[in-house]
Every structure is written in structure tokens, then in C-alpha cells.
Design a protein around this motif. Structure first.
Motif, mmCIF file in Angstrom:
data_model
loop_
_atom_site.group_PDB
_atom_site.id
_atom_site.type_symbol
_atom_site.label_atom_id
_atom_site.label_comp_id
_atom_site.label_asym_id
_atom_site.label_seq_id
_atom_site.Cartn_x
_atom_site.Cartn_y
_atom_site.Cartn_z
ATOM 1 N N SER A 1 -16.524 101.040 26.986
ATOM 2 C CA SER A 1 -15.995 100.311 28.150
ATOM 3 C C SER A 1 -15.328 99.002 27.727
ATOM 4 C CB SER A 1 -17.127 99.969 29.128
ATOM 5 O OG SER A 1 -17.973 99.008 28.530
ATOM 6 N N GLY A 2 -14.539 98.482 28.672
ATOM 7 C CA GLY A 2 -13.929 97.180 28.448
ATOM 8 C C GLY A 2 -14.980 96.087 28.407
ATOM 9 N N THR A 3 -15.989 96.226 29.230
ATOM 10 C CA THR A 3 -17.062 95.230 29.253
ATOM 11 C C THR A 3 -17.736 95.153 27.884
ATOM 12 O OG1 THR A 3 -17.415 95.581 31.609
ATOM 13 C CG2 THR A 3 -19.251 94.610 30.372
ATOM 14 N N MET A 4 -17.990 96.326 27.286
ATOM 15 C CA MET A 4 -18.628 96.284 25.970
ATOM 16 C C MET A 4 -17.718 95.604 24.949
ATOM 17 S SD MET A 4 -20.397 99.144 23.569
ATOM 18 C CE MET A 4 -21.914 99.177 24.495
ATOM 19 N N CYS B 1 -8.268 87.636 23.641
ATOM 20 C CA CYS B 1 -7.561 88.186 24.804
ATOM 21 C C CYS B 1 -8.288 89.409 25.349
ATOM 22 C CB CYS B 1 -6.133 88.570 24.417
ATOM 23 S SG CYS B 1 -5.212 89.329 25.786
ATOM 24 N N ASP B 2 -8.812 89.275 26.568
ATOM 25 C CA ASP B 2 -9.254 90.450 27.324
ATOM 26 C C ASP B 2 -7.962 91.086 27.833
ATOM 27 O OD1 ASP B 2 -9.802 92.223 29.375
ATOM 28 O OD2 ASP B 2 -11.325 90.968 30.336
ATOM 29 N N GLY B 3 -7.476 92.044 27.050
ATOM 30 C CA GLY B 3 -6.191 92.679 27.380
ATOM 31 C C GLY B 3 -6.389 94.028 28.047
ATOM 32 N N ALA B 4 -7.353 94.077 28.969
ATOM 33 C CA ALA B 4 -7.625 95.338 29.677
ATOM 34 C C ALA B 4 -6.311 95.991 30.123
ATOM 35 C CB ALA B 4 -8.535 95.078 30.874
ATOM 36 N N ARG B 5 -5.365 95.152 30.598
ATOM 37 C CA ARG B 5 -4.083 95.680 31.085
ATOM 38 C C ARG B 5 -2.901 95.100 30.286
ATOM 39 N NH1 ARG B 5 -7.522 94.879 35.256
ATOM 40 N NH2 ARG B 5 -8.089 96.777 36.407
ATOM 41 N N VAL B 6 -3.094 94.977 28.975
ATOM 42 C CA VAL B 6 -2.035 94.371 28.154
ATOM 43 C C VAL B 6 -0.765 95.237 28.159
ATOM 44 C CG1 VAL B 6 -2.690 95.364 25.903
ATOM 45 C CG2 VAL B 6 -1.629 93.107 26.006
HETATM 46 C C1 LIG Z 1 -9.635 92.293 33.183
HETATM 47 C C2 LIG Z 1 -10.758 93.246 32.964
HETATM 48 N N1 LIG Z 1 -11.495 93.121 31.867
HETATM 49 C C3 LIG Z 1 -12.511 93.957 31.611
HETATM 50 C C4 LIG Z 1 -12.822 94.980 32.470
HETATM 51 C C5 LIG Z 1 -13.993 95.866 32.163
HETATM 52 O O1 LIG Z 1 -13.653 97.174 31.892
HETATM 53 P P1 LIG Z 1 -14.732 98.342 32.097
HETATM 54 O O2 LIG Z 1 -14.764 98.639 33.551
HETATM 55 O O3 LIG Z 1 -14.202 99.455 31.266
HETATM 56 O O4 LIG Z 1 -16.041 97.839 31.603
HETATM 57 C C6 LIG Z 1 -12.074 95.147 33.638
HETATM 58 C C7 LIG Z 1 -12.401 96.239 34.581
HETATM 59 O O5 LIG Z 1 -11.847 96.387 35.638
HETATM 60 C C8 LIG Z 1 -11.005 94.246 33.896
HETATM 61 O O6 LIG Z 1 -10.280 94.328 35.008
#
Ligand SMILES: Cc1ncc(COP(=O)(O)O)c(C=O)c1O
Length: 349
Positions: free
Chosen positions: A57-60, A167-172
Motif C-alpha cells: 500500500s501507499g501507506t506502508m 515525496c508522497d507521490g501517490a499520484r505523481v
Molecule cells: C496522497 C496519498 N498518499 C497515500 C495514500 C495511501 O495509499 P493506500 O491507500 O494505498 O495506503 C493515499 C490514498 O488515497 C493518498 O491519497
């Protein structure tokens, strides 16, 4: 239902499902899954960095980067609306041992001068800053983009202070497509970055950390400690590869759909959104009775999210077709037109 609650609701495309079914796999904890290795190599290459690591996951990824780049007992400078602060269950404090120094930016974007002012020296008993984080795109900021010049200026500030930049580039990739920028140009300005294939790139699972080889090696150890090491993860990595190959360029369609929704809303209710500032796939409607708008939209087959009592979020993604976007815009127009003239007061106010 047209589901605009998030771009995480996408279902894997038929090519993804085929790739998953046929994926060549091995035990990734032994470093033997060829599909995971391919995805990590592809991610590193796309972002122009030496190494990458697949996480569930992005959180991890965010939490692992906090472990690797920040130090327990220090501060992390971050925008007040960031995912790291608001939507990770306090994990930065609980697992990473850091406290956040939040800075309010404009549309979720930090200004270089504010970053400089927020960084604190390592002089006991002052709590020093060990990391600065940015979010690309800024989710709660309405999918807003850090342009390269702003990022370069922030990089200068952090380099002068000797503090790493993450950079939290979830949507880079949304940012890259919206601005015509090579995502590697963003990644070159930070010490670590993560991106998600599980959002508007349509894969069912997966986010990738990219950075220097030693940092990624350290993250690999922490990923195991956090229980995120996976075995035949090639099954999900296969979808991630399809996401990178087939789903990046089309993000422009999502951005056009978001603009359409924002324009429809702004036409009925000036002031709730500035369509010209909707840069990517997220639309925030501000100053509305969020619960009422979400309920009325749902009645007409459109799902949106209430971010707080006065803010509705709509997110476009590959499972929203052009027809869906037009239908949703028409529904939004009707719903907003039927709202009482003055928005509901905030709770308690
Ligand atoms: C900017 C951002 N960072 C991190 C995350 C976390 O991703 P995940 O849901 O895969 O844990 C999200 C999830 O929506 C997000 O929008």
C-alpha cells in the motif's frame, strides 16, 4: 452507480487480469519473483532512480520512508492536509516515532519560504527537523500539482538546512501527465518517493518506493518488520506492469472529465470550485452542505465523498467513461441547482 468517491475503486482491466493469471512467480522474500523484480526495475527506470521496492500500500511506503529518512524523536515538516498526517491512523507517531510540524499551504502545496521557517535546528532542547514531506499531487488540495520550479525552490531550502526531502507521490503520474513533465524530473529533486499503481493507474494492489539503493535496502528490512514482505507477489506486480505500460497516458482523459465536472458545478454555483484550478483528477466542492449533496447525488446514481461537513470530493479514474462523466455532470448540475441558496452552517457554528 458512477463511483467518484476515489480513484482507488478501479477494477483491474482485462489485460491486467490476463497478466495476473499468467504471471511468472517465485518467492519474493527470497528475491526470486521475476515479475516483482521486473516491476521494481521498471519503476526505478521510470522515475530515474537506482532502486525500487514493491509494497502492499501507499501507506506502508509512506511509513517505511519515514523510518528510513526521518529519525525518531524529531519533527517532520508537512502540509496540514497531507495524507501522512490525516489518514494513516497516527502511524508516523506510533511506528515512526516522529511528530509532525504541519504548515498550511495553498491548495495543499507548501511554499518554499514556509518550509524554511518551519525547519528547526538540532540544538537541544529544541526538537529538530529530520525530514520535509510533500504530496504530489496534493489530494486534499484538489489534486494540485507541485510545478518543478516550486519543487526546486523547496529542494534548495532543504539542502541548505541539510534535511532530506520526501515525496508522497501517490499520484505523481497525474502530475506528470497534466504538466507534460517527465516524472523522473520530480523524483530527481527528492531523496525518496513513492507512487501507487492502485489508484488511477487501475491496478488492484501495489505501491512502489523509489530511491537510492542503500535506502531501498533498508526499507526492505523495515517492510519485513512491518509484515509487508509478500511471497508470490508477481501476481499483483503483473497488474502493476500493465498499469505502467498502458494506463499512464490515458490519465489525461480523467483530467478532462474532472474539468467537466468542475465546470458544471461552477456554472450553477459560482465560488464552490474554480474549474481553471482543477489540474488533475480531483474536484473539491467547497462551502456546500456535504452530507446533503452526497445524499442527493447518490439518489441519482452518483457516488461522491464528504471530506468534511462543507467539502465534497469527486475523483475521476479509468472506470469512469466519457458518457459517465457527462451523466455525472448533468446530475451534479441538477443537485446543486436544487440546493438551498445559502449553504448549511458548519457544525456548532
Ligand atoms: C496522497 C496519498 N498518499 C497515500 C495514500 C495511501 O495509499 P493506500 O491507500 O494505498 O495506503 C493515499 C490514498 O488515497 C493518498 O491519497
Amino acid at each position: 452507480m458512477i463511483d467518484l468517491r476515489s480513484d482507488t475503486v478501479t477494477r483491474p482491466t482485462p489485460p491486467m487480469r490476463r497478466a495476473m493469471a499468467e504471471a511468472d512467480v517465485g518467492d519474493d522474500v527470497y528475491g526470486e519473483d521475476p515479475t516483482v523484480i521486473r516491476l521494481e526495475e521498471e519503476a526505478a527506470a521510470r522515475l530515474g532512480r537506482p532502486a525500487a521496492l514493491l509494497c502492499p500500500s501507499g501507506t506502508m511506503c509512506n511509513q517505511l520512508w519515514l523510518r528510513v529518512l526521518a529519525r525518531p524523536g524529531t519533527e517532520v515538516v508537512v502540509e496540514a492536509d497531507a495524507h501522512l498526517v490525516n489518514y494513516e491512523g497516527g502511524a508516523g507517531a506510533l511506528l515512526g516515532g516522529v511528530q509532525f510540524r504541519t504548515v498550511t499551504g495553498e491548495r495543499g502545496l507548501l511554499a518554499p519560504g514556509d518550509v524554511a521557517a518551519a525547519i528547526r535546528p538540532d540544538r537541544f532542547p529544541i526538537t529538530p527537523t529530520s525530514l520535509v514531506c510533500i504530496e504530489q499531487t496534493a489530494n486534499r488540495g484538489g489534486g494540485s500539482v507541485y510545478e518543478l520550479d516550486r519543487l526546486e525552490a523547496i529542494r534548495k531550502v532543504t539542502a541548505n538546512a541539510g534535511v532530506p526531502l520526501y515525496c508522497d507521490g501517490a499520484r505523481v503520474f497525474n502530475a506528470a501527465v497534466a504538466t507534460g513533465t517527465d516524472p523522473a524530473a520530480y523524483a530527481a529533486l527528492v531523496d525518496g518517493l513513492m507512487f501507487c499503481v492502485s489508484k488511477a493507474l487501475g491496478a488492484p494492489v501495489g505501491s512502489l518506493m523509489v530511491g537510492e539503493a542503500d535506502a531501498i535496502a533498508e526499507a526492505r528490512v523495515w517492510r519485513s518488520r512491518y509484515g509487508g514482505a509478500m511471497r508470490q507477489a508477481g501476481v499483483v506486480a503483473a497488474a502493476g506492469l500493465v498499469a505502467l505500460e498502458q494506463m499512464v497516458e490515458r490519465l489525461a482523459e480523467d483530467h478532462a472529465h474532472a474539468h467537466l465536472l468542475a465546470s458544471a458545478a461552477a456554472e450553477v454555483r459560482a465560488g464552490i470550485v474554480d474549474a481553471d484550478r482543477v489540474e488533475t483528477n480531483i474536484v473539491m466542492l467547497e462551502g456546500v452542505d456535504a452530507a446533503a449533496v452526497v445524499a442527493a447525488l447518490r439518489q441519482e446514481g452518483v457516488l461522491a465523498g464528504a471530506m468534511d461537513p462543507r467539502t465534497v470530493r469527486m475523483v475521476t479514474h479509468p472506470d469512469v467513461s466519457g458518457d459517465d462523466a457527462e451523466r455525472a455532470a448533468a446530475v451534479l448540475t441538477r443537485v446543486l441547482a436544487a440546493l438551498p441558496a445559502s449553504p448549511a452552517p458548519p457544525p456548532g457554528g
